[in-house]
Enzyme design. Structure first.
Site, mmCIF file in Angstrom:
data_model
loop_
_atom_site.group_PDB
_atom_site.id
_atom_site.type_symbol
_atom_site.label_atom_id
_atom_site.label_comp_id
_atom_site.label_asym_id
_atom_site.label_seq_id
_atom_site.Cartn_x
_atom_site.Cartn_y
_atom_site.Cartn_z
ATOM 1 C CD GLU A 50 16.779 0.673 -0.432
ATOM 2 O OE1 GLU A 50 17.692 -0.124 -0.692
ATOM 3 O OE2 GLU A 50 16.158 1.292 -1.316
ATOM 4 C CG ASP A 76 11.777 4.683 -0.051
ATOM 5 O OD1 ASP A 76 11.948 3.576 0.500
ATOM 6 O OD2 ASP A 76 12.721 5.342 -0.525
#
Length: 426
Positions: A189, A94
């Site tokens: 994350e 991400d």
């Protein structure tokens, strides 16, 4: 064994690394702080599925993409190195929620001249030495930038690209010894939930490295401790035509509360090892408002001081706004991974040795933030952070040197080889 000098990337390998990095950057994987799903955005699946296909094609074992978006794979040890401890490499798919990751258009600058980089004419955007103090050191490099409309995604697609090129290197050079290697690509994350469903036992490594750092040669062994806070301000709403002496505006009281926070304890006024509190969201109506914070400090005592600042400001404001109530909720987050890593010096020392073998000077760094390694270290998987060369991440001025990214890949090649000679992680 192949001579270690050959661990440096060839021009052909650098071109492969560049193509791989750009391919990953073009996949929009922006995560979301507001989503209740996991992963937080469906687009993260696009890169996860792409990576799974590539891992399958490279012949890795136990390639598994589970229902929570965790992609795990294993690289079998070479004959004679089966007893070496299994080590892992981790990257997150991400990108930062606060900046667009859609239609990323990487710009490649060959033989960069080391000066200011204009990346967009409309709007006018330049990367200067004030933005990125290392720019002069990148003279002659191949520089990859954004077009000024999005972030680039080096955090952490650079790390993913380095890991994938490392895997391919050992696949093409089966004579080079290595122990069992575990690969993990994870979602979210950036939202702080990257380890929420991480199964350490299933992953199967004894130690791991996130490849999610920045500066050349840096091994990060320390992170902030991180908590969050939600301050709920409850007032009383009534029709404004009938409000005199009755309305209690949570909006105005909350604004007053924010103005009372210590101005020298904010992200924009602190640096290095200084702690901070950071109001990141404000929302609601006259009757009720919520203010959300992240709180960071390298020690728990630092956290408690900043949390005390929030509580004091809330209590003082409540006294001055009769009829308005302030409730402060502190939510425990992650802790400084140094506490764990100090008990496993070999994990850090081998990373430093790998940096030296890549022809660099290693140094330990402290992250003014966190990584998945912060949580994983306390979950039984000690995990320091290795540089990947990304600079100015999270914004439209993000950029990276291909040469620095290649050195990251070379470092983890050496690191993988070094672990083949170990019998345990201590």
């Amino acid at each position: 064994m192949t001579p270690e000098k050959n661990f440096a990337l060839t021009e052909e390998e650098k071109n492969s690394l560049l193509e791989r990095f750009i391919r990953y950057c073009k996949v929009n994987t922006r995560s979301s702080d507001e989503s209740s799903t996991f992963p937080s955005t469906p687009e993260q699946w696009d890169l996860l599925k792409l990576l799974k296909a590539e891992l399958d094609e490279m012949g890795l074992e136990k390639v598994d993409l589970d229902g929570n978006g965790y992609l795990f794979a294993s690289m079998k040890a070479t004959p004679g190195s089966e007893s070496a401890p299994a080590i892992g490499y981790l990257g997150h798919v991400d990108t930062y929620p606060g900046t667009s990751g859609a239609n990323v258009n990487p710009q490649v600058i060959r033989d960069y001249d080391g000066t200011t980089v204009r990346i967009s004419e409309d709007p006018f955007i330049e990367i200067t030495e004030d933005d990125s103090p290392v720019l002069p050191k990148l003279k002659g490099h191949t520089l990859i930038t954004t077009d000024g409309k999005t972030l680039l995604g080096g955090d952490d697609k650079a790390g993913i690209a380095a890991i994938m090129e490392m895997i391919d290197f050992f696949r093409r050079n089966p004579e080079i010894p290595h122990g069992p290697v575990k690969i993990g690509f994870t979602p979210d994350e950036e939202t702080g939930r990257g380890t929420q469903h991480f199964d350490v036992a299933k992953f199967g490594a004894k130690a791991a490295y996130t490849v999610d750092g920045s500066l050349l040669g840096e091994i990060e062994t320390e992170t902030f401790c991180g908590d969050s806070a939600v301050v709920t301000v409850t007032g009383y709403d009534i029709h404004p035509g009938l409000a005199k002496g009755k309305m209690k505006s949570a909006v105005r009281a909350a604004a007053d509360f924010i103005s009372r926070l210590p101005g020298d304890k904010l992200p924009e006024t602190t640096e290095k090892r200084e702690s901070y509190l950071h109001p990141i969201a404000f929302g609601g109506e006259v009757g009720q408002v919520q203010v959300k914070f992240i709180i960071r400090g390298f020690s728990v005592s630092d956290l408690l001081e900043r949390e005390g600042d929030i509580k004091r400001a809330a209590a003082d404001t409540e006294k001055d706004w009769p009829g308005v109530k302030f409730d402060v909720e502190i939510i425990k987050g992650y802790r400084n991974m140094k506490e764990v890593l100090d008990t496993y010096p070999k994990i850090v020392n081998l990373a430093k040795e790998a940096v030296k073998k890549a022809g660099l000077e290693p140094f330990e760094g402290s992250i003014r933030g966190g990584t998945d390694g912060s949580q994983l270290s306390f979950m039984g998987l000690p995990t320091p952070n290795v540089f990947n060369g990304s600079l100015c991440f999270h914004g439209v001025k993000e950029h990276i040197s291909l040469e620095w990214l290649a050195k990251s890949c070379e470092t983890i090649r050496h690191l993988t080889r070094l672990w083949a000679d170990q019998k345990d992680i201590r």
